[in-house]
Write a protein that holds these residues in place. Structure first.
Motif, PDB file in Angstrom:
ATOM      1  N   THR A 127       0.740  -1.372   0.154  1.00  0.00           N
ATOM      2  CA  THR A 127      -0.367   0.059  -0.089  1.00  0.00           C
ATOM      3  C   THR A 127       0.988   1.171  -0.186  1.00  0.00           C
ATOM      4  O   THR A 127       2.188   1.277   0.386  1.00  0.00           O
ATOM      5  CB  THR A 127      -0.688   0.128   1.240  1.00  0.00           C
ATOM      6  N   MET A 128       0.529   2.312  -0.521  1.00  0.00           N
ATOM      7  CA  MET A 128       0.895   4.044  -0.936  1.00  0.00           C
ATOM      8  C   MET A 128       0.116   4.491  -0.866  1.00  0.00           C
ATOM      9  O   MET A 128      -0.859   4.813  -1.372  1.00  0.00           O
ATOM     10  CB  MET A 128       1.660   3.690  -1.879  1.00  0.00           C
ATOM     11  N   ILE A 129       0.444   5.781   0.781  1.00  0.00           N
ATOM     12  CA  ILE A 129      -0.192   6.686   0.658  1.00  0.00           C
ATOM     13  C   ILE A 129       0.769   7.984   0.159  1.00  0.00           C
ATOM     14  O   ILE A 129       1.929   7.878   0.350  1.00  0.00           O
ATOM     15  CB  ILE A 129      -0.645   6.871   2.086  1.00  0.00           C
ATOM     16  N   THR A 130       0.285   8.645  -0.447  1.00  0.00           N
ATOM     17  CA  THR A 130       1.142   9.704  -1.228  1.00  0.00           C
ATOM     18  C   THR A 130       0.950  11.369  -1.434  1.00  0.00           C
ATOM     19  O   THR A 130      -0.669  11.406  -0.991  1.00  0.00           O
ATOM     20  CB  THR A 130       1.832   9.678  -2.451  1.00  0.00           C
ATOM     21  N   LEU A 162       4.389  -2.669   3.034  1.00  0.00           N
ATOM     22  CA  LEU A 162       4.599  -4.175   2.490  1.00  0.00           C
ATOM     23  C   LEU A 162       4.156  -4.599   4.241  1.00  0.00           C
ATOM     24  O   LEU A 162       4.574  -5.004   5.020  1.00  0.00           O
ATOM     25  CB  LEU A 162       5.500  -4.856   2.549  1.00  0.00           C
ATOM     26  N   GLU A 163       3.068  -5.572   3.529  1.00  0.00           N
ATOM     27  CA  GLU A 163       1.873  -6.228   4.593  1.00  0.00           C
ATOM     28  C   GLU A 163       2.174  -7.711   4.910  1.00  0.00           C
ATOM     29  O   GLU A 163       1.491  -7.984   4.588  1.00  0.00           O
ATOM     30  CB  GLU A 163       0.910  -5.321   4.711  1.00  0.00           C
ATOM     31  N   GLU A 164       2.311  -8.472   5.717  1.00  0.00           N
ATOM     32  CA  GLU A 164       2.238  -9.505   5.322  1.00  0.00           C
ATOM     33  C   GLU A 164       2.561 -10.391   5.061  1.00  0.00           C
ATOM     34  O   GLU A 164       2.251 -11.418   4.373  1.00  0.00           O
ATOM     35  CB  GLU A 164       1.099  -9.933   6.732  1.00  0.00           C
ATOM     36  N   TYR A 165       4.066  -9.843   4.870  1.00  0.00           N
ATOM     37  CA  TYR A 165       4.172 -11.238   3.241  1.00  0.00           C
ATOM     38  C   TYR A 165       4.886 -12.644   3.585  1.00  0.00           C
ATOM     39  O   TYR A 165       5.541 -12.488   4.917  1.00  0.00           O
ATOM     40  CB  TYR A 165       5.023 -10.060   2.583  1.00  0.00           C
ATOM     41  N   MET A 173       7.860 -10.617   5.582  1.00  0.00           N
ATOM     42  CA  MET A 173       8.552  -9.122   5.803  1.00  0.00           C
ATOM     43  C   MET A 173       6.915  -8.528   6.184  1.00  0.00           C
ATOM     44  O   MET A 173       6.152  -8.068   5.599  1.00  0.00           O
ATOM     45  CB  MET A 173       8.801  -8.846   4.630  1.00  0.00           C
ATOM     46  N   ASP A 174       7.241  -7.122   7.105  1.00  0.00           N
ATOM     47  CA  ASP A 174       5.887  -6.538   7.828  1.00  0.00           C
ATOM     48  C   ASP A 174       6.670  -5.163   8.306  1.00  0.00           C
ATOM     49  O   ASP A 174       6.833  -5.422   9.183  1.00  0.00           O
ATOM     50  CB  ASP A 174       5.146  -7.761   8.674  1.00  0.00           C
ATOM     51  N   ASP A 175       6.726  -3.756   7.277  1.00  0.00           N
ATOM     52  CA  ASP A 175       7.897  -3.084   7.303  1.00  0.00           C
ATOM     53  C   ASP A 175       7.068  -1.504   6.254  1.00  0.00           C
ATOM     54  O   ASP A 175       6.184  -2.418   5.128  1.00  0.00           O
ATOM     55  CB  ASP A 175       9.012  -3.389   7.190  1.00  0.00           C
ATOM     56  N   ASP A 176       7.409  -0.777   6.816  1.00  0.00           N
ATOM     57  CA  ASP A 176       6.830   0.257   6.154  1.00  0.00           C
ATOM     58  C   ASP A 176       7.556   1.843   6.769  1.00  0.00           C
ATOM     59  O   ASP A 176       8.850   1.680   7.466  1.00  0.00           O
ATOM     60  CB  ASP A 176       5.718   1.138   6.273  1.00  0.00           C
ATOM     61  N   ASP A 177       8.038   2.722   4.992  1.00  0.00           N
ATOM     62  CA  ASP A 177       8.140   3.851   5.538  1.00  0.00           C
ATOM     63  C   ASP A 177       8.389   5.050   4.972  1.00  0.00           C
ATOM     64  O   ASP A 177       7.795   5.021   3.758  1.00  0.00           O
ATOM     65  CB  ASP A 177      10.535   3.117   5.036  1.00  0.00           C
ATOM     66  N   ILE A 178       8.595   5.529   5.406  1.00  0.00           N
ATOM     67  CA  ILE A 178       8.424   7.119   4.569  1.00  0.00           C
ATOM     68  C   ILE A 178       9.348   7.696   3.741  1.00  0.00           C
ATOM     69  O   ILE A 178      10.663   8.040   4.766  1.00  0.00           O
ATOM     70  CB  ILE A 178       7.834   8.243   5.865  1.00  0.00           C
ATOM     71  N   GLU A 209      14.002   5.932  -2.843  1.00  0.00           N
ATOM     72  CA  GLU A 209      14.981   4.895  -0.895  1.00  0.00           C
ATOM     73  C   GLU A 209      14.392   4.652  -0.290  1.00  0.00           C
ATOM     74  O   GLU A 209      14.438   5.335   1.083  1.00  0.00           O
ATOM     75  CB  GLU A 209      16.151   6.425  -0.830  1.00  0.00           C
ATOM     76  N   ILE A 210      13.267   3.809  -0.713  1.00  0.00           N
ATOM     77  CA  ILE A 210      12.424   3.296   0.721  1.00  0.00           C
ATOM     78  C   ILE A 210      13.460   2.499   1.554  1.00  0.00           C
ATOM     79  O   ILE A 210      14.048   0.984   1.092  1.00  0.00           O
ATOM     80  CB  ILE A 210      11.565   2.072   0.280  1.00  0.00           C
ATOM     81  N   GLU A 211      13.426   1.848   3.054  1.00  0.00           N
ATOM     82  CA  GLU A 211      14.272   1.833   3.915  1.00  0.00           C
ATOM     83  C   GLU A 211      13.268   0.251   4.505  1.00  0.00           C
ATOM     84  O   GLU A 211      12.480   0.858   5.282  1.00  0.00           O
ATOM     85  CB  GLU A 211      14.970   2.365   4.415  1.00  0.00           C
ATOM     86  N   LEU A 212      13.348  -1.057   3.913  1.00  0.00           N
ATOM     87  CA  LEU A 212      12.799  -2.096   5.452  1.00  0.00           C
ATOM     88  C   LEU A 212      13.635  -2.773   5.529  1.00  0.00           C
ATOM     89  O   LEU A 212      14.796  -3.059   4.200  1.00  0.00           O
ATOM     90  CB  LEU A 212      11.702  -2.397   3.434  1.00  0.00           C
ATOM     91  N   GLU A 213      13.270  -3.958   6.839  1.00  0.00           N
ATOM     92  CA  GLU A 213      13.688  -5.028   7.199  1.00  0.00           C
ATOM     93  C   GLU A 213      12.465  -5.174   6.375  1.00  0.00           C
ATOM     94  O   GLU A 213      11.997  -5.491   7.488  1.00  0.00           O
ATOM     95  CB  GLU A 213      13.746  -3.873   9.026  1.00  0.00           C
ATOM     96  N   SER A 214      13.641  -6.848   6.497  1.00  0.00           N
ATOM     97  CA  SER A 214      12.438  -7.822   7.311  1.00  0.00           C
ATOM     98  C   SER A 214      12.340  -8.817   8.422  1.00  0.00           C
ATOM     99  O   SER A 214      12.858  -8.016   9.295  1.00  0.00           O
ATOM    100  CB  SER A 214      13.154  -9.444   6.359  1.00  0.00           C
TER     101      SER A 214
END
Length: 237
Positions: A127-130, A162-165, A173-178, A209-214
């Motif tokens: 999902t993306m909120i812009t 990235l929700e509940e991969y 993977m379940d993480d988000d970034d701004i 440059e989306i920083e995501l952590e598994s």
């Protein structure tokens, strides 16, 4: 950095645009919705050994999007106008497949693929909120009465989640970034009245440059590219 500079430059132009001289101006609100397509993206997971890493590559189903904007139109001449607006958008795409590639890096100069497999029962939502500040030009089409060609760009920020991969097992993977991003948009509009128009547009959007952590604790920076096909209405007031 070049993409960030572009986004900042576009936003600055949009904010400065109210100073443009214009023969006629009015405010407007618009609503658009449609179909979104996400380019494949991935993330790193623990492969279970010190010399091996796992890479999950995700493909997506077509999703949906929606956007609400408020702005101002400046008539430069009878057949051309410039618009500036602020837009809030939302999009959601479900994972279609996850492919896990395990690579042996015991020889850093020659990494070797150990295995590649499709994970069963793929799950996950992107999902993306812009929020974008944008500038558009609109030129009347001589061959089609009451229709105009639209071209524009914008810059701003986004929250990417990235929700509940998962794939037949626990969530990986379940993480988000701004972060920041930009869009390039083109399309056409059909004018029902002087201040009411229908729109159909195509948009390329890139969030940088989306920083995501598994779930394994491995993180990386990536870019999310997407395509958006939208239709809606714009009403002046």
């Amino acid at each position: 950095m070049r993409k960030l500079s572009m986004a900042v430059a576009v936003s600055t132009i949009a904010l400065a645009a109210p100073g443009l001289a214009a023969a006629d101006t009015f405010n407007y609100a618009s609503f658009k919705s449609g179909v979104s397509q996400i380019r494949n993206n991935g993330f790193t997971v623990d492969a279970g050994t010190a010399t091996q890493t796992g890479r999950v590559e995700t493909q997506y189903h077509h999703g949906f999007n929606a956007a609400l904007a408020v702005g101002r139109q400046y008539d430069i001449e009878s057949s051309f106008n410039i618009r500036t607006d602020f837009e809030l958008g939302y999009s959601k795409n479900k994972a279609k497949s996850h492919t896990l590639t395990v690579v042996d890096r015991s020889d850093p100069n020659v990494p070797t693929t150990v295995s590649e497999s499709s994970l069963p029962n793929p799950r996950g939502d992107l999902t993306m909120i812009t929020g974008f500040v944008s500038v558009y030009g609109e030129k009347d089409l001589e061959v089609i009465p009451n229709a105009s060609f639209i071209f524009g760009a914008g810059g701003g920020g986004a929250q990417v989640s990235l929700e509940e991969y998962s794939g037949g097992g626990p969530v990986v993977m379940d993480d988000d970034d701004i972060s920041y991003g930009f869009h390039l948009t083109t399309g056409w509009s059909y004018h029902l009245t002087d201040r009411t128009s229908l729109e159909a547009t195509y948009r390329y959007m890139s969030i940088e440059e989306i920083e995501l952590e598994s779930v394994d604790g491995l993180s990386e920076s990536q870019r999310i590219d997407s395509h958006h096909f939208m239709a809606g209405v714009r009403v002046g007031f």
